[in-house]
Write a protein that holds these residues in place. Structure first.
Motif, PDB file in Angstrom:
ATOM      1  N   TYR A 178       6.928   6.079   4.926  1.00 35.83           N
ATOM      2  CA  TYR A 178       6.008   5.819   6.039  1.00 35.83           C
ATOM      3  C   TYR A 178       6.220   6.802   7.187  1.00 35.83           C
ATOM      4  O   TYR A 178       5.274   7.161   7.887  1.00 35.83           O
ATOM      5  CB  TYR A 178       6.136   4.369   6.506  1.00 35.83           C
ATOM      6  CG  TYR A 178       5.175   3.463   5.778  1.00 35.83           C
ATOM      7  CD1 TYR A 178       4.003   3.047   6.379  1.00 35.83           C
ATOM      8  CD2 TYR A 178       5.425   3.070   4.476  1.00 35.83           C
ATOM      9  CE1 TYR A 178       3.096   2.237   5.706  1.00 35.83           C
ATOM     10  CE2 TYR A 178       4.528   2.263   3.787  1.00 35.83           C
ATOM     11  CZ  TYR A 178       3.371   1.854   4.406  1.00 35.83           C
ATOM     12  OH  TYR A 178       2.467   1.063   3.733  1.00 35.83           O
ATOM     13  N   LYS A 237      -0.019  12.814   9.074  1.00 35.30           N
ATOM     14  CA  LYS A 237      -1.288  12.493   9.730  1.00 35.30           C
ATOM     15  C   LYS A 237      -1.357  13.147  11.110  1.00 35.30           C
ATOM     16  O   LYS A 237      -2.416  13.650  11.519  1.00 35.30           O
ATOM     17  CB  LYS A 237      -1.421  10.967   9.861  1.00 35.30           C
ATOM     18  CG  LYS A 237      -2.787  10.506  10.300  1.00 35.30           C
ATOM     19  CD  LYS A 237      -3.860  10.839   9.272  1.00 35.30           C
ATOM     20  CE  LYS A 237      -5.222  10.358   9.703  1.00 35.30           C
ATOM     21  NZ  LYS A 237      -6.286  10.776   8.775  1.00 35.30           N
ATOM     22  N   GLU A 286       0.842  -1.210   0.000  1.00 34.65           N
ATOM     23  CA  GLU A 286       0.000   0.000   0.000  1.00 34.65           C
ATOM     24  C   GLU A 286       0.873   1.255   0.000  1.00 34.65           C
ATOM     25  O   GLU A 286       1.629   1.467   0.947  1.00 34.65           O
ATOM     26  CB  GLU A 286      -0.899   0.013   1.242  1.00 34.65           C
ATOM     27  CG  GLU A 286      -2.004  -1.018   1.232  1.00 34.65           C
ATOM     28  CD  GLU A 286      -3.280  -0.503   0.607  1.00 34.65           C
ATOM     29  OE1 GLU A 286      -3.321   0.692   0.237  1.00 34.65           O
ATOM     30  OE2 GLU A 286      -4.215  -1.285   0.480  1.00 34.65           O
ATOM     31  N   ARG A 287       0.753   2.062  -1.026  1.00 39.00           N
ATOM     32  CA  ARG A 287       1.485   3.336  -1.081  1.00 39.00           C
ATOM     33  C   ARG A 287       0.583   4.541  -0.830  1.00 39.00           C
ATOM     34  O   ARG A 287       1.068   5.650  -0.618  1.00 39.00           O
ATOM     35  CB  ARG A 287       2.142   3.527  -2.450  1.00 39.00           C
ATOM     36  CG  ARG A 287       3.187   2.511  -2.785  1.00 39.00           C
ATOM     37  CD  ARG A 287       3.910   2.872  -4.077  1.00 39.00           C
ATOM     38  NE  ARG A 287       4.581   1.717  -4.613  1.00 39.00           N
ATOM     39  CZ  ARG A 287       5.717   1.230  -4.165  1.00 39.00           C
ATOM     40  NH1 ARG A 287       6.322   1.806  -3.139  1.00 39.00           N
ATOM     41  NH2 ARG A 287       6.251   0.163  -4.708  1.00 39.00           N
ATOM     42  N   TYR A 290      -6.144  12.279  -0.386  1.00 39.82           N
ATOM     43  CA  TYR A 290      -5.234  11.140  -0.322  1.00 39.82           C
ATOM     44  C   TYR A 290      -3.831  11.580  -0.731  1.00 39.82           C
ATOM     45  O   TYR A 290      -3.662  12.528  -1.505  1.00 39.82           O
ATOM     46  CB  TYR A 290      -5.709  10.021  -1.258  1.00 39.82           C
ATOM     47  CG  TYR A 290      -6.928   9.292  -0.757  1.00 39.82           C
ATOM     48  CD1 TYR A 290      -6.835   8.032  -0.185  1.00 39.82           C
ATOM     49  CD2 TYR A 290      -8.192   9.875  -0.840  1.00 39.82           C
ATOM     50  CE1 TYR A 290      -7.957   7.360   0.290  1.00 39.82           C
ATOM     51  CE2 TYR A 290      -9.318   9.216  -0.366  1.00 39.82           C
ATOM     52  CZ  TYR A 290      -9.190   7.957   0.192  1.00 39.82           C
ATOM     53  OH  TYR A 290     -10.296   7.316   0.668  1.00 39.82           O
ATOM     54  N   ALA A 337       4.418   9.982   6.023  1.00 39.31           N
ATOM     55  CA  ALA A 337       2.964   9.793   6.099  1.00 39.31           C
ATOM     56  C   ALA A 337       2.463   9.886   7.539  1.00 39.31           C
ATOM     57  O   ALA A 337       1.434  10.519   7.814  1.00 39.31           O
ATOM     58  CB  ALA A 337       2.586   8.444   5.491  1.00 39.31           C
ATOM     59  N   HIS A 355      -2.170   6.762   1.228  1.00 36.83           N
ATOM     60  CA  HIS A 355      -2.605   7.005   2.611  1.00 36.83           C
ATOM     61  C   HIS A 355      -3.769   7.984   2.606  1.00 36.83           C
ATOM     62  O   HIS A 355      -3.707   9.034   1.962  1.00 36.83           O
ATOM     63  CB  HIS A 355      -1.444   7.574   3.434  1.00 36.83           C
ATOM     64  CG  HIS A 355      -0.204   6.737   3.376  1.00 36.83           C
ATOM     65  ND1 HIS A 355       0.034   5.703   4.254  1.00 36.83           N
ATOM     66  CD2 HIS A 355       0.851   6.775   2.534  1.00 36.83           C
ATOM     67  CE1 HIS A 355       1.196   5.144   3.962  1.00 36.83           C
ATOM     68  NE2 HIS A 355       1.706   5.773   2.924  1.00 36.83           N
ATOM     69  N   LYS A 356      -4.811   7.636   3.350  1.00 35.42           N
ATOM     70  CA  LYS A 356      -5.980   8.511   3.449  1.00 35.42           C
ATOM     71  C   LYS A 356      -5.719   9.611   4.461  1.00 35.42           C
ATOM     72  O   LYS A 356      -5.392   9.340   5.610  1.00 35.42           O
ATOM     73  CB  LYS A 356      -7.206   7.690   3.855  1.00 35.42           C
ATOM     74  CG  LYS A 356      -8.489   8.497   3.912  1.00 35.42           C
ATOM     75  CD  LYS A 356      -9.676   7.620   4.252  1.00 35.42           C
ATOM     76  CE  LYS A 356     -10.961   8.428   4.290  1.00 35.42           C
ATOM     77  NZ  LYS A 356     -12.138   7.590   4.598  1.00 35.42           N
ATOM     78  N   MET A 357      -5.887  10.862   4.034  1.00 38.84           N
ATOM     79  CA  MET A 357      -5.678  12.008   4.913  1.00 38.84           C
ATOM     80  C   MET A 357      -6.971  12.755   5.233  1.00 38.84           C
ATOM     81  O   MET A 357      -6.978  13.637   6.082  1.00 38.84           O
ATOM     82  CB  MET A 357      -4.672  12.974   4.281  1.00 38.84           C
ATOM     83  CG  MET A 357      -3.287  12.401   4.142  1.00 38.84           C
ATOM     84  SD  MET A 357      -2.470  12.231   5.747  1.00 38.84           S
ATOM     85  CE  MET A 357      -1.294  10.940   5.409  1.00 38.84           C
TER      86      MET A 357
END
Length: 205
Positions: free
Chosen positions: A61, A68, A40-41, A50, A64, A43-45
């Protein structure tokens, strides 16, 4: 070899009419060795926001997670969802803080404005200089191949189905020409009232 190419990736964001899409490959590897094929690259923000990360996976990571964290603080303080343009400033500030020892990761942002519903996409370099796109943004080791494919498939005011077809064909054809990316794809079609995630099969060689 550049450290940015160590893990490989293919990322593209593309705009449509009242919708936006972001897609990535699913390969995680160390140079030419494939480790997993369901990585998975993206990420839901936010509900319609995204971010996808290319470059060194450990740094991706880290970036990310820190984004967040800052996003949660912003929403607690402002009591409203973040605007994509504000989020771009947030990403840019985070990356620029480390300009003398940068993260080896370059984000791609895709989302819809919470009030107007207009599509928004942006890419960055590793020290946070943003590139705001009106058509498409590409990144990763397949970035150059993606640029050519997107120029062939994209046109203004694509509806959600046409956008899915354009971004999918662009990604699948581009990653076939990159031995560091591929093994499948994930496509997110972002609309004002829903987000659709689709998994694509690709060549596994």
């Amino acid at each position: 070899m550049s450290i940015d190419e160590y893990n490989g990736s293919a990322i593209v964001a593309m705009t449509g009419k009242d919708c936006v899409a972001i897609a990535t490959d699913t390969r995680f590897g160390v140079q030419r060795t494939t480790i997993t094929t369901d990585f998975e690259r993206v990420h839901k923000m936010g509900p319609t926001l995204y971010v996808a990360m290319s470059g060194l996976v450990t740094d991706a990571y880290t970036v990310a997670a820190r984004l967040k964290y800052r996003l949660n603080l912003y929403e607690l303080r402002e009591n409203r969802p973040v605007n994509p343009k504000v989020f771009v400033s947030m990403v840019s500030n985070l990356l620029y803080e480390r300009r003398f020892g940068p993260y080896f990761s370059t984000p791609v942002v895709a989302g819809l404005d919470p009030t107007s519903g207009k599509p928004f996409i942006a890419g960055f370099d590793c020290i946070g200089d943003p590139t705001i796109g009106t058509d498409f943004v590409t990144d990763g080791t397949s970035g150059e191949q993606l640029m050519g494919m997107c120029e062939a498939f994209w046109r203004p005011d694509l509806n959600k189905d046409e956008l899915f077809e354009a971004i999918s064909q662009s990604l699948l054809n581009a990653q076939d020409r990159d031995s560091y990316a591929g093994w499948g794809a994930q496509v997110y079609i972002i609309e004002k009232d829903k987000v659709t995630k689709k998994i694509l099969k690709a060549r596994k060689d």
